[in-house]
Design a protein around this motif. Structure first.
Motif, PDB file in Angstrom:
ATOM      1  N   CYS A   1       0.822  -1.214   0.000  1.00 55.32           N
ATOM      2  CA  CYS A   1       0.000   0.000   0.000  1.00 55.32           C
ATOM      3  C   CYS A   1       0.853   1.261   0.000  1.00 55.32           C
ATOM      4  CB  CYS A   1      -0.923  -0.003   1.219  1.00 55.32           C
ATOM      5  SG  CYS A   1      -2.209  -1.265   1.174  1.00 55.32           S
ATOM      6  N   MET A   2       1.873   1.274   0.820  1.00 53.47           N
ATOM      7  CA  MET A   2       2.726   2.458   0.906  1.00 53.47           C
ATOM      8  C   MET A   2       3.497   2.688  -0.387  1.00 53.47           C
ATOM      9  SD  MET A   2       4.037   2.198   4.860  1.00 53.47           S
ATOM     10  CE  MET A   2       4.741   3.859   4.881  1.00 53.47           C
ATOM     11  N   ASN A   3       3.953   1.615  -1.014  1.00 49.63           N
ATOM     12  CA  ASN A   3       4.634   1.758  -2.304  1.00 49.63           C
ATOM     13  C   ASN A   3       3.688   2.314  -3.362  1.00 49.63           C
ATOM     14  OD1 ASN A   3       7.091   0.852  -1.376  1.00 49.63           O
ATOM     15  ND2 ASN A   3       6.816  -1.261  -2.080  1.00 49.63           N
ATOM     16  N   GLN A   4       2.443   1.849  -3.337  1.00 48.12           N
ATOM     17  CA  GLN A   4       1.474   2.363  -4.307  1.00 48.12           C
ATOM     18  C   GLN A   4       1.199   3.843  -4.084  1.00 48.12           C
ATOM     19  OE1 GLN A   4      -2.103  -0.017  -4.354  1.00 48.12           O
ATOM     20  NE2 GLN A   4      -0.954  -1.909  -4.549  1.00 48.12           N
ATOM     21  N   GLY A   5       1.137   4.247  -2.814  1.00 47.67           N
ATOM     22  CA  GLY A   5       0.915   5.663  -2.529  1.00 47.67           C
ATOM     23  C   GLY A   5       2.003   6.537  -3.115  1.00 47.67           C
ATOM     24  N   TYR A   6       3.227   6.094  -2.973  1.00 48.10           N
ATOM     25  CA  TYR A   6       4.360   6.828  -3.551  1.00 48.10           C
ATOM     26  C   TYR A   6       4.254   6.836  -5.077  1.00 48.10           C
ATOM     27  CZ  TYR A   6       9.296   7.867  -4.640  1.00 48.10           C
ATOM     28  OH  TYR A   6      10.453   8.416  -5.133  1.00 48.10           O
ATOM     29  N   ASP A   7       4.021   5.644  -5.657  1.00 45.92           N
ATOM     30  CA  ASP A   7       4.025   5.514  -7.117  1.00 45.92           C
ATOM     31  C   ASP A   7       2.918   6.318  -7.779  1.00 45.92           C
ATOM     32  OD1 ASP A   7       6.106   3.791  -6.712  1.00 45.92           O
ATOM     33  OD2 ASP A   7       5.036   1.962  -7.290  1.00 45.92           O
ATOM     34  N   VAL A   8       1.702   6.306  -7.199  1.00 49.82           N
ATOM     35  CA  VAL A   8       0.586   6.962  -7.871  1.00 49.82           C
ATOM     36  C   VAL A   8       0.808   8.467  -7.983  1.00 49.82           C
ATOM     37  CG1 VAL A   8      -0.883   7.379  -5.832  1.00 49.82           C
ATOM     38  CG2 VAL A   8      -1.933   6.948  -8.059  1.00 49.82           C
ATOM     39  N   ILE A   9       1.420   9.061  -6.983  1.00 48.52           N
ATOM     40  CA  ILE A   9       1.707  10.501  -7.060  1.00 48.52           C
ATOM     41  C   ILE A   9       2.775  10.779  -8.101  1.00 48.52           C
ATOM     42  CG2 ILE A   9       2.543  12.516  -5.773  1.00 48.52           C
ATOM     43  CD1 ILE A   9      -0.303  11.595  -5.047  1.00 48.52           C
TER      44      ILE A   9
END
Length: 816
Positions: free
Chosen positions: A303-311
């Motif tokens: 989840c945290m990796n996705q948060g970084y990636d989506v931005i």
């Protein structure tokens, strides 16, 4: 009018918080909307003191926020401090109720009436607010709760936790952690395995079960909730336990109504389906991105990796690769074609039926636990009787299944998009046939754990696996040159039914022409004679019943009920009649089966007066055997106490065949009349001991024997799962010299004795040596078969399959 934000993040869980942190670092105008008055409500609601894991361990963390395994309170404190330090713009008590507009011009209406304007939206709202509810009678009882905040609040209660995932296991462990609380804690799992949970959690639960802290019940479901009681549906029938509180942690589903109202499409109509997303997390509604648990990725690090990636994607970084890219690149490196990771993921998703409805994000997680493989034409994928429980899915090419051991050239094909190896997955048996690559082949080998997890989390995948396995079981059972096209209507109209122990699928005197195929478990057939049920026969898995009324008409002539918790395929009679009418060979085979059952019925009717005493006695013996687990056995040791002289040669022979340690306890067990069932492995059709073996050390041999190989690590899970007490943990003695070496040269211990030096060394209680699981293996590899039977001087000991003695035809032989 309020200012417009470049990005609005909805939900401050690990995914949303990480996204907001990245937006703050990139100086993007943003706001993080949180419906509560604190960050990360999902983690906040974890039970107090919960240890939060940082899995998968091989995945690097890509986020502006720190995260490592630790206590819930410490993690929340770090996130609060870092969110403030990064300058994240958080708006608390802000719950969106409507999203309108298009990319570049969205309007978000909050519950309090305020409006927020956004160019893009990142949905990180999770699924915990939409838990799966109990649906049994009494499911709305005040005893039931769906959240556990502080296990330390409860004392002197009988508490049942329902759920096989990490949340349920952690709740059960938390409630049982402090002995001073004096809670009696039970956890229910409807499956034999904890497929959804992390291995570390399962290990802790099994240890707690062994120590008596938690009553771990597998293959058990709630049947009814009453005030102060919970009725359970178990393998052996219903049971009522005391219950003061129920913690239901049965998973959750996406808040579909709200998400769909935003214009976002889902992968299917299943309640637990996820939104359709691009590799950059963009939904079918342009400008709205979905990350975290709502995207099908519930693990915190993901989840945290996705948060970084989506931005990064929203900010224009189109070259960014996911954090798991290097791992997947390595997996696909040996495949031909030079495709990228995304291309390979789409290749497998499109071509393999059971993967069709996975999102690209789910595919990434799935492939982390699976292995893509290539085979050249003619290569053997696996051979008959090899151990193995993995499932293979064909993405390109086809395979040939050898069906005649005497002529390998006789094969049947399995085509591209299908699966094979499902027998090992479902039953735990060794491979049933040799399978070769019919042409150059690309497959994905799915581990048993990954396959079970796939079925548990993706309903469409479970349906596809069930359909294929059903189709193949019917073709194998009925044969007569049938093809899958011949039985397509039969499969389409069939139904998988779970049947509790003692429940009837057919009632004597009732109407109906459906046929039932026993998929898992076993059935007993009874007929009412003189107002009493008389046992007629035993039907193991792989049998079918119900064809008599389909062919001959009339009412059902006997009652068929489950000996243990079972699973049957209910076949629509009208659909199957069409197949019979078109295939004379199959009709003849069915009539022969029907004739043999009619003979049994006629025999019992003819003998009901003159032979009623014997029938009653036989029926009592049969019911005793079924009640004592013979209903799930494939090979069982019985002792006729009229012939047994108590010499214990059977135990000595067993010990002598296994380095001095007997697998048999003759005196233990139960007796009915003169028939004794000693404590010895029954080699169950679906062995309980296989339910959770970490090194996959338990297998079924070519003759049906269930054995434990040398990879056993001594964890004791098999001993805990076996309901018959036939497995023990013991130190393993060295190999003994041959009998002739002992007899002529005095080498080693005598018959039935362990090595004397080893025994002396292991008699010291202060010397701790590793133990391994020990059980009967039916003397596999030893000429002459089971030593216990060969050593019996009076013929009292016999090993037989249930169907060999649980049949009224035995009476006919005795009468003759």
């Amino acid at each position: 009018m309020a200012d417009k934000f470049r990005v609005v993040i909805v939900g401050s869980g690990p995914a949303g918080m990480s996204a907001a942190g990245r937006a703050a670092q990139l100086k993007l105008k943003h706001v993080l909307l949180e419906k509560t008055d604190h960050l990360s409500d999902t983690i906040f609601k974890y039970q107090k003191g919960k240890h939060v894991m940082a899995t998968p361990s091989q995945l690097v963390l890509r986020s502006d926020m720190d995260f490592d395994a630790g206590k819930r309170e410490a993690i929340l404190e770090i996130w609060d401090k870092q969110t403030e330090a990064c300058g994240v713009n958080v708006q608390y008590n802000a719950e969106p109720v409507k999203i309108e507009g298009e990319e570049g011009n969205f309007t978000i209406t909050l519950k309090n009436g305020d409006k927020v304007l956004a160019e893009t939206i990142v949905m990180a709202i999770g699924t915990q607010g939409n838990p799966n509810l109990m649906r049994c009678p009494g499911g709305d009882n005040k005893l039931v709760q769906y959240q556990l905040d502080d296990p330390g609040e409860y004392y002197d209660e009988h508490i049942t936790v329902i759920g096989s995932g990490d949340a349920g296991i952690e709740n059960a462990l938390g409630l049982a952690a402090d002995a001073a609380q004096n809670n009696i804690v039970t956890i229910l799992n409807r499956s034999p395995e904890f497929a959804r949970a992390k291995k570390a959690n399962v290990k802790l639960l099994m240890e707690a079960g062994e120590q008596g802290k938690v009553d771990v019940r597998t293959e058990t479901t709630p049947a009814e909730v009453k005030d102060g009681e919970l009725v359970l549906e178990t393998r052996d029938g219903q049971e009522t336990i005391k219950c003061d509180r129920i913690i239901a942690r049965m998973g959750s589903a996406p808040p579909r109504k709200f998400v769909e109202e935003c214009g976002i499409e889902f992968t299917s109509e299943d309640r637990e389906a996820y939104p359709k997303l691009t590799p950059a997390f963009e939904s079918t509604k342009k400008g709205i991105y979905v990350i975290g648990a709502l995207a099908g990725y519930p693990l915190i690090k993901h989840c945290m990796n996705q948060g970084y990636d989506v931005i990064e994607f929203i900010n224009g970084n189109k070259d960014l690769k996911p954090a798991d890219e290097p791992i997947l690149e390595k997996k696909f490196a040996d495949l031909p074609g030079g495709k990228s990771v995304d291309e390979w993921l789409e290749f497998f998703r499109e071509r393999v039926t059971i993967l069709n409805e996975l999102s690209s994000l789910q595919m990434r997680e799935f492939m982390l636990d699976s292995e893509p493989r290539r085979y050249r034409r003619g290569e053997v994928i696996f051979e008959k009787n090899e151990p193995g429980s993995s499932l293979f899915a064909i993405a390109e090419g086809s395979v040939a299944v050898e069906i005649d051991p005497d002529d390998p050239s006789i094969t049947v094909p399995i085509e591209e998009g299908s699966i094979f190896g499902e027998v090992g997955l479902i039953s735990g048996r060794r491979r049933g046939a040799t399978i070769n690559a019919a042409e150059d082949l690309i497959v994905v080998e799915i581990s048993r754990t990954a396959a079970l997890k796939l079925q548990a989390s993706v309903p469409a995948a479970k349906r596809a696996i069930t359909r294929i396995s059903t189709e193949r079981q019917l073709l194998q059972m009925f044969g007569s040159g049938l093809t899958k096209e011949d039985i397509s209507e039969v499969v389409d109209t069939s139904e998988i039914m779970n049947v509790r122990a003692g429940e009837a699928i057919i009632e004597e005197g009732s109407e109906g022409n459906d046929i039932y195929v026993i998929r898992v478990g076993s059935m007993v057939v009874e007929k009412e004679i003189g107002g009493k049920p008389v046992f007629l026969s035993y039907l193991p898995a792989g049998s079918y019943v119900g064809e008599m009324t389909l062919i001959a008409g009339g009412m059902r002539t006997a009652t068929v009920k489950a000996a243990i918790k079972s699973e049957v395929i209910k076949i629509n009679g009208d659909a199957f009649k069409k197949v019979l009418d078109k295939h004379p060979d199959l009709m003849r085979k069915a009539k022969q089966e029907m004739a043999s059952r009619q003979d049994v019925n006629a025999f019992v009717e003819a003998k009901k007066d003159s032979f009623s005493g014997v029938v009653d006695m036989y029926s009592g013996v049969a019911n005793f055997l079924v009640d004592n687990g013979i209903g799930e056995a494939t090979d069982v040791l019985l002792i006729d106490e009229n012939l047994c002289v108590g010499c214990d040669n059977c135990e000595k022979a067993c010990a002598d065949s296994h380095e001095g340690l007997s697998r048999l306890d003759r005196e233990a067990g139960r007796t009915y009349a003169h028939l004794h069932v000693p404590t010895s492995c029954r080699h169950c059709e679906h062995p309980h001991c296989m339910s959770d073996c970490p090194p996959d050390a338990i297998h079924r041999g070519p003759d049906g024997e269930v054995f434990i190989d040398d990879t056993c690590i001594g964890c004791g899970n098999c001993q805990r799962y076996c309901p018959y007490g036939v497995i023990r943990m013991d130190k393993v003695p060295p190999k003994k010299p041959s009998l002739l070496s002992w007899l002529f040269f005095g080498k080693g211990p005598g018959p039935g004795e362990p090595d004397k030096q080893w025994a002396a060394e292991n008699s010291d209680p202060d010397v701790e040596k590793p133990k391994k699981a020990i059980k009967c293996d039916m003397c596999a590899g030893i000429n002459g078969g089971p030593a216990c039977v060969r050593a019996c001087p009076t013929g009292a000991a016999i090993r037989v399959a249930p169907e060999e003695f649980l049949t009224v035809a035995k009476l006919e032989q005795e009468d003759a």
